[in-house]
Design an enzyme around this catalytic site. Structure first.
Site, PDB file in Angstrom:
ATOM      1  N   SER A  37      -4.205  -2.784   0.331  1.00  0.00           N
ATOM      2  CA  SER A  37      -3.467  -3.427  -0.744  1.00  0.00           C
ATOM      3  C   SER A  37      -4.355  -4.525  -1.324  1.00  0.00           C
ATOM      4  O   SER A  37      -4.756  -5.449  -0.614  1.00  0.00           O
ATOM      5  CB  SER A  37      -2.174  -4.012  -0.179  1.00  0.00           C
ATOM      6  N   LYS A  61      -4.312   0.323  -3.338  1.00  0.00           N
ATOM      7  CA  LYS A  61      -3.068  -0.124  -3.992  1.00  0.00           C
ATOM      8  C   LYS A  61      -3.372  -1.412  -4.726  1.00  0.00           C
ATOM      9  O   LYS A  61      -3.868  -2.364  -4.121  1.00  0.00           O
ATOM     10  CB  LYS A  61      -1.985  -0.323  -2.936  1.00  0.00           C
ATOM     11  N   LEU A  62      -3.089  -1.432  -6.020  1.00  0.00           N
ATOM     12  CA  LEU A  62      -3.304  -2.646  -6.807  1.00  0.00           C
ATOM     13  C   LEU A  62      -1.987  -3.387  -6.976  1.00  0.00           C
ATOM     14  O   LEU A  62      -0.981  -2.798  -7.383  1.00  0.00           O
ATOM     15  CB  LEU A  62      -3.861  -2.303  -8.198  1.00  0.00           C
ATOM     16  N   LYS A  63      -2.010  -4.667  -6.677  1.00  0.00           N
ATOM     17  CA  LYS A  63      -0.863  -5.517  -6.977  1.00  0.00           C
ATOM     18  C   LYS A  63      -0.859  -5.748  -8.482  1.00  0.00           C
ATOM     19  O   LYS A  63      -1.923  -6.037  -9.075  1.00  0.00           O
ATOM     20  CB  LYS A  63      -0.986  -6.841  -6.233  1.00  0.00           C
ATOM     21  N   ASP A  90       1.769  -1.834  -7.009  1.00  0.00           N
ATOM     22  CA  ASP A  90       2.938  -2.502  -6.420  1.00  0.00           C
ATOM     23  C   ASP A  90       3.262  -3.742  -7.237  1.00  0.00           C
ATOM     24  O   ASP A  90       2.440  -4.664  -7.329  1.00  0.00           O
ATOM     25  CB  ASP A  90       2.638  -2.884  -4.967  1.00  0.00           C
ATOM     26  N   ASN A 121       6.055  -5.726  -6.755  1.00  0.00           N
ATOM     27  CA  ASN A 121       6.916  -6.692  -6.053  1.00  0.00           C
ATOM     28  C   ASN A 121       8.002  -7.240  -6.985  1.00  0.00           C
ATOM     29  O   ASN A 121       8.195  -8.467  -7.087  1.00  0.00           O
ATOM     30  CB  ASN A 121       6.090  -7.830  -5.435  1.00  0.00           C
ATOM     31  N   GLU A 143       5.362   1.119  -6.998  1.00  0.00           N
ATOM     32  CA  GLU A 143       6.196   0.505  -5.955  1.00  0.00           C
ATOM     33  C   GLU A 143       7.002  -0.666  -6.516  1.00  0.00           C
ATOM     34  O   GLU A 143       6.437  -1.583  -7.109  1.00  0.00           O
ATOM     35  CB  GLU A 143       5.269   0.040  -4.817  1.00  0.00           C
ATOM     36  N   ASP A 188      10.385  -0.573  -1.939  1.00  0.00           N
ATOM     37  CA  ASP A 188      10.006  -1.389  -0.783  1.00  0.00           C
ATOM     38  C   ASP A 188      11.159  -2.376  -0.552  1.00  0.00           C
ATOM     39  O   ASP A 188      12.080  -2.105   0.245  1.00  0.00           O
ATOM     40  CB  ASP A 188       8.658  -2.091  -1.090  1.00  0.00           C
ATOM     41  N   LYS A 247       8.955  -0.563   6.223  1.00  0.00           N
ATOM     42  CA  LYS A 247       8.490  -1.744   6.965  1.00  0.00           C
ATOM     43  C   LYS A 247       9.583  -2.059   7.981  1.00  0.00           C
ATOM     44  O   LYS A 247      10.686  -2.468   7.587  1.00  0.00           O
ATOM     45  CB  LYS A 247       8.313  -2.941   6.034  1.00  0.00           C
ATOM     46  N   GLY A 304       2.973  -2.891   4.947  1.00  0.00           N
ATOM     47  CA  GLY A 304       2.417  -3.932   5.807  1.00  0.00           C
ATOM     48  C   GLY A 304       2.879  -5.288   5.322  1.00  0.00           C
ATOM     49  O   GLY A 304       3.358  -5.427   4.188  1.00  0.00           O
TER      50      GLY A 304
HETATM   51  O1  OSB Z   1       4.842  -5.670  -1.032  1.00  0.00           O
HETATM   52  O2  OSB Z   1       3.811  -4.428   0.291  1.00  0.00           O
HETATM   53  C1  OSB Z   1       4.076  -5.562  -0.094  1.00  0.00           C
HETATM   54  C2  OSB Z   1       2.019  -8.144   1.825  1.00  0.00           C
HETATM   55  C3  OSB Z   1       2.956  -9.142   2.011  1.00  0.00           C
HETATM   56  C4  OSB Z   1       4.210  -8.973   1.480  1.00  0.00           C
HETATM   57  C5  OSB Z   1       4.539  -7.817   0.771  1.00  0.00           C
HETATM   58  C6  OSB Z   1       3.604  -6.801   0.601  1.00  0.00           C
HETATM   59  C7  OSB Z   1       2.310  -6.993   1.103  1.00  0.00           C
HETATM   60  C8  OSB Z   1       1.227  -6.038   0.904  1.00  0.00           C
HETATM   61  C9  OSB Z   1       0.063  -6.067   1.879  1.00  0.00           C
HETATM   62  O3  OSB Z   1       1.159  -5.292  -0.036  1.00  0.00           O
HETATM   63  C10 OSB Z   1       0.238  -5.091   2.994  1.00  0.00           C
HETATM   64  C11 OSB Z   1      -0.733  -5.370   4.120  1.00  0.00           C
HETATM   65  O4  OSB Z   1      -1.928  -5.200   3.912  1.00  0.00           O
HETATM   66  O5  OSB Z   1      -0.279  -5.774   5.212  1.00  0.00           O
HETATM   67 MG    MG Z   2       5.450  -3.721  -1.616  1.00  0.00          MG
END
Ligand code: OSB
Ligand code: MG
Length: 369
Positions: A135, A161-163, A189, A191, A214, A240, A264, A292
């Site tokens: 990520s 995976k690009l935020k 992703d 969020n 995501e 998620d 998760k 994660g």
């Molecule tokens: O949205 O998946 C998520 C990390 C912290 C909180 C939310 C997320 C994430 C990640 C990183 O995307 C996942 C990892 O490398 O543990």
């Molecule tokens: Mg996520």
């Protein structure tokens, strides 16, 4: 098992690189570990709550308090405890799933260590190793992002995976596709950073052959995700934050809100509920993958066991230890040919390295029955 005592440990661990998402930037990990001692066996669980309630309503200090004030008194009142009895004993308490998950995991680890069984075997794992994706956070510029992605691809990661967030979406995705080609497995992703009004932006992302998008919309807006899909978004939507239980997963799938689920265990109250989500999704033909939460080796080990179940068919967000920490709490997990081995030892298969634990621990609280 009879629980003798439960220890809560707080660790302060610097991340190797700041990790920026649409909800904020993490530079350190405020870790909460649960250590259960029962019938002479020890068990470990890691609470995945972040330091601030920005990913979800939970946060580390509140998780710690929930354990001490609400969850541990209920669990320690039981004369006899197994992992299966933890969730029922705590069910009267609403929410606090990350705290519940850490406690259930520690009990399960102690139970499996006593029984001599690896967590992977207990859960029904079918693979000796797990496909490892990474990520990649929001960067200050496109060149910096491309450097980071280049490094991860060099390290062998199977998927990127690009935020994303409004203003950091089409350009970075286009740049990564342009530089690394169509063969690179790529997903995004958000969020929960978008709204139903952002359909036009999301439709542009449709052009980049992404594996999935995501959590584009807020946690509570499951119907909004169904609305996006019905409006003709081609890329599969993966949820998620919205998926807090097997019942919610079932509802999200049957209403057309998602075609893929990120699992998760911390978000859903533990590994037993996580396995039920795996099963619900498998029955519906919906693939899952392991998310994660920037875990230490303790949380990562248990996540690897779960990610070895048969319906985990997409690459995980479980990266090597060195993607997070210069010094992990356990022996480091390493990526070899894009995969990480599932621990084979009893329980979660790892324990904290005593000297590292001692050095990083900033607070300890012991609760006795
Ligand atoms: O949205 O998946 C998520 C990390 C912290 C909180 C939310 C997320 C994430 C990640 C990183 O995307 C996942 C990892 O490398 O543990
Ligand atoms: Mg996520």
């Amino acid at each position: 098992m009879k629980i003798d005592c439960v220890e809560l440990l707080r660790l302060d661990m610097p991340l190797v690189t700041p990790f920026r998402t649409s909800f904020g930037t993490q530079t350190r990990r405020d870790v909460l570990l649960v250590r259960v001692v029962a019938d002479g066996a020890e068990g470990w669980g890691e609470c995945v709550a972040l330091a601030d309630p920005l990913y979800s309503s939970e946060y580390t200090e509140a998780a710690h308090r929930a354990l001490v004030d609400q969850l541990l008194p209920r669990l320690l009142a039981l004369p006899d405890v197994t992992a299966a009895s933890v969730a029922p004993a705590l069910a009267a308490v609403h929410g606090h799933r990350m705290s519940k998950a850490a406690l259930e995991t520690a009990v399960l680890d102690a139970q499996l260590r006593s029984a001599g069984m690896p967590l992977a075997e207990y859960l029904g794992a079918v693979q000796p190793s797990v496909s490892s994706g990474v990520s990649v956070g929001i960067h200050d510029s496109i060149p910096e992002l491309l450097d980071a992605v280049d490094g991860y691809l060099d390290a062998g990661y199977a998927r990127i995976k690009l935020k994303i967030e409004p203003g950091w979406d089409i350009e970075p995705v286009a740049a990564v596709r342009d530089r690394f080609g169509d063969q690179t497995l790529l997903q995004v992703d958000a969020n929960a950073a978008y709204s139903r009004n952002d359909l036009r932006t999301l439709r542009v992302l449709d052009r980049f052959d992404l594996l999935l998008i995501e959590q584009p919309l807020p946690e509570e807006d499951i119907a909004g995700h169904a609305h996006l899909a019905a409006a003709g978004l081609q890329t599969p939507i993966c949820l998620d934050e919205s998926i807090t239980s097997a019942a919610v997963a079932h509802q999200a799938i049957t209403t057309g809100a998602c075609r893929i689920v990120n699992i998760k265990p911390g978000r859903v109250g533990g590994y037993l509920e996580a396995r039920r989500i795996h099963d619900v999704c498998a029955a519906a033909g919906v693939p899952v993958w392991a998310g994660g939460m920037l875990e230490t080796g303790i949380g990562r080990a248990a996540n690897l066991a779960l990610a070895a179940l048969p319906n985990f068919t997409l690459p995980s967000d479980i990266a090597g230890s060195d993607r997070y920490f210069r010094q992990d709490l356990t022996d480091p997990f390493t990526v070899v040919d894009g995969r990480i081995d599932v621990p084979a030892g009893r329980g979660i298969g790892v324990t904290p390295i005593p000297e590292v634990l001692a050095e990083l621990t900033v607070r300890r609280e012991t609760v006795r029955r």
